[in-house]
Design an enzyme around this catalytic site. Structure first.
Site, PDB file in Angstrom:
ATOM      1  N   LYS A  38      69.369  44.852  22.598  1.00 57.41           N
ATOM      2  CA  LYS A  38      68.049  44.825  21.939  1.00 57.41           C
ATOM      3  C   LYS A  38      67.825  46.112  21.145  1.00 57.41           C
ATOM      4  CE  LYS A  38      63.900  45.534  24.185  1.00 57.41           C
ATOM      5  NZ  LYS A  38      62.805  45.162  25.089  1.00 57.41           N
ATOM      6  N   ASP A  73      25.308  53.460  34.021  1.00 53.95           N
ATOM      7  CA  ASP A  73      26.008  54.111  32.899  1.00 53.95           C
ATOM      8  C   ASP A  73      27.476  53.696  32.809  1.00 53.95           C
ATOM      9  OD1 ASP A  73      27.083  55.357  35.084  1.00 53.95           O
ATOM     10  OD2 ASP A  73      26.460  57.384  34.547  1.00 53.95           O
ATOM     11  N   GLY A  74      27.899  52.780  33.686  1.00 52.35           N
ATOM     12  CA  GLY A  74      29.275  52.270  33.610  1.00 52.35           C
ATOM     13  C   GLY A  74      30.233  52.971  34.549  1.00 52.35           C
ATOM     14  N   GLU A  75      29.810  54.052  35.195  1.00 52.87           N
ATOM     15  CA  GLU A  75      30.734  54.761  36.091  1.00 52.87           C
ATOM     16  C   GLU A  75      30.957  53.972  37.377  1.00 52.87           C
ATOM     17  OE1 GLU A  75      29.124  58.708  36.525  1.00 52.87           O
ATOM     18  OE2 GLU A  75      29.693  59.254  34.475  1.00 52.87           O
ATOM     19  N   ARG A 111      56.276  52.749  30.648  1.00 54.56           N
ATOM     20  CA  ARG A 111      57.170  52.678  29.480  1.00 54.56           C
ATOM     21  C   ARG A 111      57.055  53.921  28.596  1.00 54.56           C
ATOM     22  NH1 ARG A 111      55.714  46.855  27.235  1.00 54.56           N
ATOM     23  NH2 ARG A 111      53.701  47.538  28.002  1.00 54.56           N
ATOM     24  N   GLN A 112      55.919  54.606  28.678  1.00 54.52           N
ATOM     25  CA  GLN A 112      55.777  55.856  27.907  1.00 54.52           C
ATOM     26  C   GLN A 112      56.184  56.990  28.854  1.00 54.52           C
ATOM     27  OE1 GLN A 112      54.821  56.051  24.605  1.00 54.52           O
ATOM     28  NE2 GLN A 112      54.923  58.284  24.504  1.00 54.52           N
ATOM     29  N   HIS A 125      59.151  50.394  35.477  1.00 51.12           N
ATOM     30  CA  HIS A 125      60.027  50.259  34.309  1.00 51.12           C
ATOM     31  C   HIS A 125      61.333  51.034  34.490  1.00 51.12           C
ATOM     32  CE1 HIS A 125      61.361  49.490  30.334  1.00 51.12           C
ATOM     33  NE2 HIS A 125      61.306  50.758  29.992  1.00 51.12           N
TER      34      HIS A 125
HETATM   35  C1  R5P Z   1      61.098  47.296  27.771  1.00 50.04           C
HETATM   36  O1  R5P Z   1      62.203  47.821  27.764  1.00 50.04           O
HETATM   37  C2  R5P Z   1      60.676  46.339  28.843  1.00 50.04           C
HETATM   38  O2  R5P Z   1      61.656  46.202  29.817  1.00 50.04           O
HETATM   39  C3  R5P Z   1      60.325  44.988  28.283  1.00 50.04           C
HETATM   40  O3  R5P Z   1      61.490  44.425  27.695  1.00 50.04           O
HETATM   41  C4  R5P Z   1      59.251  45.104  27.250  1.00 50.04           C
HETATM   42  O4  R5P Z   1      58.195  45.853  27.753  1.00 50.04           O
HETATM   43  C5  R5P Z   1      58.753  43.761  26.822  1.00 50.04           C
HETATM   44  O5  R5P Z   1      57.760  43.934  25.847  1.00 50.04           O
HETATM   45  P1  R5P Z   1      57.395  42.748  24.860  1.00 50.04           P
HETATM   46  O6  R5P Z   1      57.098  41.550  25.702  1.00 50.04           O
HETATM   47  O7  R5P Z   1      56.212  43.244  24.117  1.00 50.04           O
HETATM   48  O8  R5P Z   1      58.591  42.547  23.961  1.00 50.04           O
END
Ligand code: R5P
Length: 287
Positions: free
Chosen positions: A183, A34-36, A90-91, A123
């Site tokens: 950025k 079943d994929g587990e 990142r989230q 991150h």
């Molecule tokens: C974001 O602040 C990270 O440090 C990277 O700059 C980011 O995740 C890079 O994502 P992408 O390659 O999609 O621009």
């Protein structure tokens, strides 16, 4: 101490075990019809089990949790997750109303199964606070700098202010200056980058970041720097996801050498993340 990996991460497991003076064991990892996931230690374990865990794709998260549980079933006193790449970091906040804080959800889930967590270049450092136990990170900056020692880099730049300290660490090992670009992210795939008044004319620039995902950040920065007169732009990242044709995007933008660690395995992951992961594992266990 033993270092346990699923079979396709045996190379990293052996390297990490070598760094930690531990024994490497391969886990039996299978899928039910079943994929587990089904994870089993094939030998009894004494002391600490360090479970090397890729946390992507998502199915690996469940596998990592089961592997920690299996380690205790096999006799381990404690299970340490050694995650070369901390996914979802990142989230680390709700950017829009109603969003989940993915990093918190992931780390709480891991805390319920692992006694400690070690990772490399997350991150942000603060994201580890969501792990309810000892958690530590180390940087691969010394290894990245070592691999580029003969590249005659004039300046190390971060593509945004958040990566400035990473660039600084690599620069300190290379003995050259560092700075950052400005950025602004427009979407998951598009960014705007400004050179921040830097003069890169005739310079060999090394761009350093934690993650390359779509490559949008590094490709935009590379084009800007070459347009501004840089002689060459080299790229280094700890975590090379290279989604959606990112490597081609970077090469099309004019990037020279592109380097990543094997925290995520791929075409340009020429550097072992094992020394940094070992430093983090030692810290997590002593913390
Ligand atoms: C974001 O602040 C990270 O440090 C990277 O700059 C980011 O995740 C890079 O994502 P992408 O390659 O999609 O621009």
């Amino acid at each position: 101490m033993i270092v346990a990996t699923v079979p396709d991460r045996s190379d990293l497991g052996q390297a990490l075990a070598g760094e930690l003076d531990a024994t490497h064991v391969e886990l039996s990892a299978k899928r039910f019809p079943d994929g587990e996931a089904h994870v089993r230690f094939e030998e009894t374990v004494e002391g600490t089990a360090v479970v090397v865990s890729d946390l992507r794709p998502d199915a690996r998260v469940v596998e990592a949790m089961i592997a920690c549980d299996a380690a205790r079933e096999a006799g381990a006193d404690e299970a340490v997750i050694a995650a070369p790449y901390l996914a979802y970091a990142r989230q680390d906040q709700a950017f829009e109303p109603g969003e989940g804080v993915s990093a918190r959800a992931l780390l709480r889930g891991l805390s319920a199964n692992a006694d400690a967590l070690a990772t490399v270049d997350p991150h942000t450092a603060t994201v580890l606070d969501h792990f309810e136990g000892p958690a530590a990170a180390a940087t691969a900056a010394p290894e990245i700098a070592g691999a580029l020692a003969d590249a005659d880099v004039d300046v190390v730049l971060a593509p945004d202010e958040g990566a400035r300290d990473r660039a600084g660490e690599v620069a300190s090992h290379l003995g050259c200056p560092h700075d950052h670009l400005e950025k602004r992210r427009r979407s998951a795939r598009e960014v705007e980058i400004e050179p921040h008044g830097l003069d890169v004319t005739g310079e060999r620039v090394l761009l350093v970041d934690d993650i390359v995902a779509t490559g949008g950040t590094m490709a935009t920065a590379t084009s800007q720097l070459l347009d501004a007169g840089a002689e060459e732009v080299l790229l280094a990242a700890t975590h090379g996801i290279f989604a959606e044709g990112a490597l081609k995007r970077l090469r099309d933008a004019g990037a020279g050498r592109i380097l990543a660690t094997d925290a995520i395995e791929g075409e340009v992951s020429q550097l072992s993340v094992a020394p940094a992961l070992a430093r983090a594992t030692r810290r997590a266990r002593s913390g």
